[in-house]
Design an enzyme around this catalytic site. Structure first.
Site, PDB file in Angstrom:
ATOM      1  N   ASP A 165     -41.431 -42.778  -4.759  1.00  0.00           N
ATOM      2  CA  ASP A 165     -40.785 -43.271  -3.895  1.00  0.00           C
ATOM      3  C   ASP A 165     -41.123 -43.405  -2.636  1.00  0.00           C
ATOM      4  OD1 ASP A 165     -37.929 -44.097  -3.368  1.00  0.00           O
ATOM      5  OD2 ASP A 165     -38.157 -42.051  -2.352  1.00  0.00           O
ATOM      6  N   ASP A 168     -43.808 -38.207  -1.672  1.00  0.00           N
ATOM      7  CA  ASP A 168     -43.673 -37.393  -2.491  1.00  0.00           C
ATOM      8  C   ASP A 168     -44.354 -38.317  -3.742  1.00  0.00           C
ATOM      9  OD1 ASP A 168     -41.724 -38.776  -3.548  1.00  0.00           O
ATOM     10  OD2 ASP A 168     -40.213 -37.154  -2.259  1.00  0.00           O
ATOM     11  N   TYR A 324     -30.786 -39.476  -3.545  1.00  0.00           N
ATOM     12  CA  TYR A 324     -30.227 -40.851  -3.563  1.00  0.00           C
ATOM     13  C   TYR A 324     -29.164 -40.840  -4.243  1.00  0.00           C
ATOM     14  CZ  TYR A 324     -34.791 -42.685  -2.101  1.00  0.00           C
ATOM     15  OH  TYR A 324     -35.811 -43.095  -1.290  1.00  0.00           O
ATOM     16  N   GLU A 570     -41.449 -41.045   7.250  1.00  0.00           N
ATOM     17  CA  GLU A 570     -41.931 -41.204   5.968  1.00  0.00           C
ATOM     18  C   GLU A 570     -41.257 -42.458   5.671  1.00  0.00           C
ATOM     19  OE1 GLU A 570     -41.012 -38.954   1.845  1.00  0.00           O
ATOM     20  OE2 GLU A 570     -39.433 -38.569   3.489  1.00  0.00           O
TER      21      GLU A 570
END
Length: 618
Positions: A165, A168, A324, A570
């Protein structure tokens, strides 16, 4: 001597004329001897000595008989010689042009949006999980996650593949599915632009890598299912120092800790989003009938399951709810039903998507601060734009017209809220629209809005509509494109920081991206906690994750290039998918969308009229 006159009168014959033939012959011979006894001049001699055809031959030599016409010999020879001379001259010129080296004017360089598009697509190559293809073109990545699913005793089946995703190594299927839907939508609308940029095959391979994995997460060959894989990997660190994808800082290739699989048994939102992803991809791959049919079958199965087993995939404080969390599933019903209608042409899906009750539950009439914000969680605005397309180009009429007209009007209202003339959303001093109201990680919402604005502008242009109304004021379609451009330009470097937020684009961009694989050298194998030295280092990442759009600046246009602060540095799959869609819509100048491909499975809206009756015969 008299003879009979045939005309009725007497005929007298002279005696002189009765001389015999011998007398005549004798007289002629005397004349010949007298002629021969005379001396002849040269001209007379030439007349006598010439052959019978000589005079005609001289005359013929002055003309050429071409069959249909006779031309003067000199004119004929001059004409043939001229033609041959001109032909030789042209041949010589052509030979010189081909043999002498000459310079071609180089084609114009690609515009900035096309250049950024090339890089933004590369991010997906860096996020691949499983056995990488030969031409992945990310030198610091290798095979990873090769035991996903097989190492979990509760699943015991292969879940290899898909995409990590963000920074990570977790595979969140909810935002991953949304990313694939967005990429497919952009290909359906702008395949010609992708092809012109040389990226059509690339983006299709990215989509297929994702859909191949999604087909593994449920029994895609069955008509009915009772579970779906929601996530591979774990990120919750609140339960103590147990090795997982957030506690450890390791390259995906070196992971040796357990990677649990999360399954859901009542997850309408996830099932419907996955259905949307597979349905949209089936249109992208419609020329590969076997694969397209497989995607459609999987989409139908998922959507049926989602409608029957109601529930949110992230309820109950599970790991997905931390990262999420889905706020509802009604908007996914609208989103998934719309895409299934386009993929199948089955009117039952359109009946569902245009049901007033579904629109109400999805929040179409509620308003609120987040109305008009399109994201991995909220699909309402995307659905409204998508169904406005149906009304603009096909206009199916009754019984769908009422809700389609409502969605069309609501889409126009949403576009008004994006404009700087209204105060629906704040803007930073640098001009970035604050769709998430100043909260962190704003860029993923901005790129989605830029895509929808640019796309809706193209819809209006393609339907010969010069603009739309915001209250009493009329705005042209160029205003929407200008909004999209200003937001994307901000992301590409036209901001107070003078920094591009797309890694690898421009002269200045983030160098300490929050990303495990990019921050650890390829040969820097380490343990779970051994990678902390790379995480906490202030040095730039040893590997450049080209095309990654970072989370973005704060509400004051400030940005901290710090690896440990994921709210700034990120990147995510969903964010980059929106970026790719916005970039391709703006690339290559103002060109039209593909009006018809999305409607390829839809039968004629109105029945074919019967043939006229035969002529009356008395």
């Amino acid at each position: 001597m008299f003879g009979r006159d045939p005309w009725g009168g007497p005929l007298e014959i002279s005696n002189a004329d009765s001389a015999t033939d011998d007398d005549r012959s004798r007289n002629l011979q005397e004349y010949d001897r007298a002629a021969l006894s005379r001396q002849l001049d040269e001209t007379q001699q030439s007349w006598l000595l010439a052959a019978p055809g000589d005079a005609a031959g001289k005359k013929k030599k002055r003309y050429v008989d071409l069959g249909c016409v006779v031309v003067d010999r000199k004119i004929f020879l001059w004409t043939v010689g001229s033609v041959l001379g001109v032909g030789l001259l042209i041949g010589l010129i052509v030979l010189i042009v081909k043999t002498v080296p000459h310079r071609h004017r180089p084609p114009p360089p690609p515009d900035e949006y096309t250049q950024a598009l090339h890089k933004a697509l590369m991010f997906f190559n860096a996020q691949r999980s499983g056995p990488l293809p030969k031409h992945n073109n990310v030198s610091w990545r290798g095979n990873s996650g090769m035991k996903d699913g097989l190492s979990d005793n509760t699943v015991k089946r292969s879940l290899v593949g898909g995409y990590y995703d963000a920074g990570d190594a977790i595979k969140f299927n909810f935002p991953m599915s949304f990313a694939m839907t967005m990429l497919s939508w952009s290909v359906i609308e702008y395949s010609a632009k992708y092809e012109a940029a040389g990226e059509l095959d690339h983006v299709k391979s990215i989509i297929k890598w994702g859909t191949d994995y999604l087909l593994k997460t449920f029994n895609s060959s069955a008509d009915t299912i009772d579970r779906i894989v929601a996530q591979v990997g774990e990120g919750d660190t609140s339960k103590g120092p147990n090795p997982n994808d957030h506690y450890c800082w390791m390259r995906p290739e070196d992971i040796n800790y357990p990677r649990p699989v999360y399954e859901c048994h009542g997850c309408s939102d996830l099932a419907s989003e996955m259905a949307a992803a597979l349905a949209a991809a089936s249109i992208v791959f419609k020329d590969s009938k076997t694969y397209s049919d497989k995607l459609v079958h999987g989409a139908k199965t998922l959507f049926r399951y989602g409608r029957q087993e109601r529930g949110r995939y992230s309820s109950g404080g599970t790991d997905p709810s931390i990262f999420y969390n889905s706020t509802g599933y009604w908007d996914e019903f609208l989103w998934g039903g719309s895409w299934l209608y386009f993929a199948t042409g089955n009117s039952s899906y359109l009946q569902l998507a245009t049901a007033p009750g579904l629109a109400k539950h999805a929040g179409a009439f509620w308003g609120g601060p987040d109305y008009g914000v399109f994201s991995w969680d909220s699909k309402l605005t995307g659905s409204q734009v998508l169904l406005s397309r149906l009304r603009l180009f096909l206009s199916p009429g009754y019984p769908y017209e009422e809700i389609l007209r409502t969605f069309h009007n609501q889409t126009g209202n949403v576009m008004c809220t994006y404009l700087p003339y209204f105060n629906s959303f704040n803007r930073t001093k640098g001009g970035l629209i604050q769709l998430n109201h100043g909260r962190p990680q704003p860029l993923q919402y901005v790129v989605n809005a830029a895509f929808l604005a640019s796309l809706f502008s193209d819809y209006l242009d393609a339907s010969d509509t010069p603009g739309w109304y915001c209250g009493p004021n009329f705005y042209s379609t160029d205003v929407l494109r200008d909004f999209a451009k200003t937001q994307i330009d901000y992301i590409l470097g036209n901001n107070p920081q003078k920094m591009s937020y797309v890694v690898g684009y421009g002269k200045r961009y983030p160098k300490r991206v929050h990303h495990r694989g990019a921050s650890i050298p390829k040969n820097g194998k380490s343990s779970c906690k051994g990678g902390y030295k790379w995480r906490d280092s202030k040095k730039p990442n040893p590997n450049t994750i080209v095309g990654a759009m970072v989370a973005g600046p704060d509400k004051h246009d400030g940005f901290k290039d710090v690896r440990t602060n994921y709210n700034y540095t990120e990147p995510t799959l969903a964010g980059n998918a929106g970026l790719v869609a916005a970039l391709v819509s703006l690339s290559g100048g103002k060109t039209s969308i593909d009006k018809n491909t999305i409607f390829s499975a839809i039968p004629p809206m109105f029945p074919t009229p019967p043939p006229p009756p035969s002529a009356w015969k008395p």
